[in-house]
Design an enzyme around this catalytic site. Structure first.
Site, PDB file in Angstrom:
ATOM      1  N   CYS A  68     -20.420 -29.414  24.330  1.00 44.07           N
ATOM      2  CA  CYS A  68     -19.767 -28.490  25.256  1.00 44.07           C
ATOM      3  C   CYS A  68     -19.583 -27.121  24.613  1.00 44.07           C
ATOM      4  O   CYS A  68     -19.829 -26.932  23.422  1.00 44.07           O
ATOM      5  CB  CYS A  68     -18.404 -29.040  25.666  1.00 44.07           C
ATOM      6  SG  CYS A  68     -18.506 -30.560  26.639  1.00 44.07           S
TER       7      CYS A  68
ATOM      8  N   HIS B  31     -14.903 -25.480  28.245  1.00 44.76           N
ATOM      9  CA  HIS B  31     -13.521 -25.967  28.297  1.00 44.76           C
ATOM     10  C   HIS B  31     -12.644 -25.316  27.242  1.00 44.76           C
ATOM     11  O   HIS B  31     -13.119 -24.581  26.372  1.00 44.76           O
ATOM     12  CB  HIS B  31     -13.473 -27.496  28.187  1.00 44.76           C
ATOM     13  CG  HIS B  31     -14.035 -28.085  26.926  1.00 44.76           C
ATOM     14  ND1 HIS B  31     -13.497 -27.855  25.679  1.00 44.76           N
ATOM     15  CD2 HIS B  31     -15.078 -28.929  26.740  1.00 44.76           C
ATOM     16  CE1 HIS B  31     -14.179 -28.536  24.769  1.00 44.76           C
ATOM     17  NE2 HIS B  31     -15.156 -29.184  25.391  1.00 44.76           N
TER      18      HIS B  31
END
Length: 161
Positions: free
Chosen positions: A136, A120
């Site tokens: 992440c 992301h």
């Protein structure tokens, strides 16, 4: 007439909004690879590297993700399995963690494996710290726009220590 006048007024106040959704018509991305120690994310088409990005990851960067909230980024072979155009982190591509081995490992410890692991962008209040995610893989918003356009669902991703 009123709508036309409002449109002209808004255009005169600044640049028109630029879409975060880009088009890509180059060679297909057949593999994503992440090298945690080097903090690099690479997009490949066959054996040819198309793009190479600096990236950040979980706040506990060493080792494979074991359980929910451990702050680690998984290691191993996964797939890009979903996309989120409305992410809190600009845009995001889901990684298929946890797999059956990840689930079994966590259950053997009496814990949950966690999930919602993505590639992301950054939040609006991002201040440029290192290894700040909960597991992440983060790149700049400009870079996630490019990656989002290039990488299709189902693309394999290999995450190395």
């Amino acid at each position: 007439m009123m709508a036309t006048a409002m449109g002209a007024l808004l255009t005169a106040c600044g640049k028109p909004a630029v879409s975060k959704f880009r088009r890509y018509d180059g060679p297909p991305v057949t593999r994503v690879q992440v090298f945690k120690k080097q903090r690099r994310l690479q997009l490949l088409s066959g054996n040819r590297m198309l793009k190479d990005y600096k990236m950040e990851m979980g706040f506990a960067p060493d080792g494979h993700k074991q359980i929910q909230n451990d702050g680690r980024t998984p290691e191993g072979a996964y797939r890009i399995d979903r996309r989120n155009a409305n992410s809190r982190f600009h845009l995001s591509l889901g990684i298929s963690y946890p797999n059956s081995d990840d689930i079994a490992r966590a259950e053997a410890m009496g814990k949950r494996p966690g999930g919602d692991i993505f590639i992301h962008g950054t939040p609006t209040n991002y201040i440029g710290q290192d290894d700040w995610t909960w597991g992440c893989i983060a790149v700049s918003n400009d870079e996630i726009e490019e990656i989002y356009a290039m990488v299709k669902d189902g693309t394999p991703i290999f995450i190395y220590p």
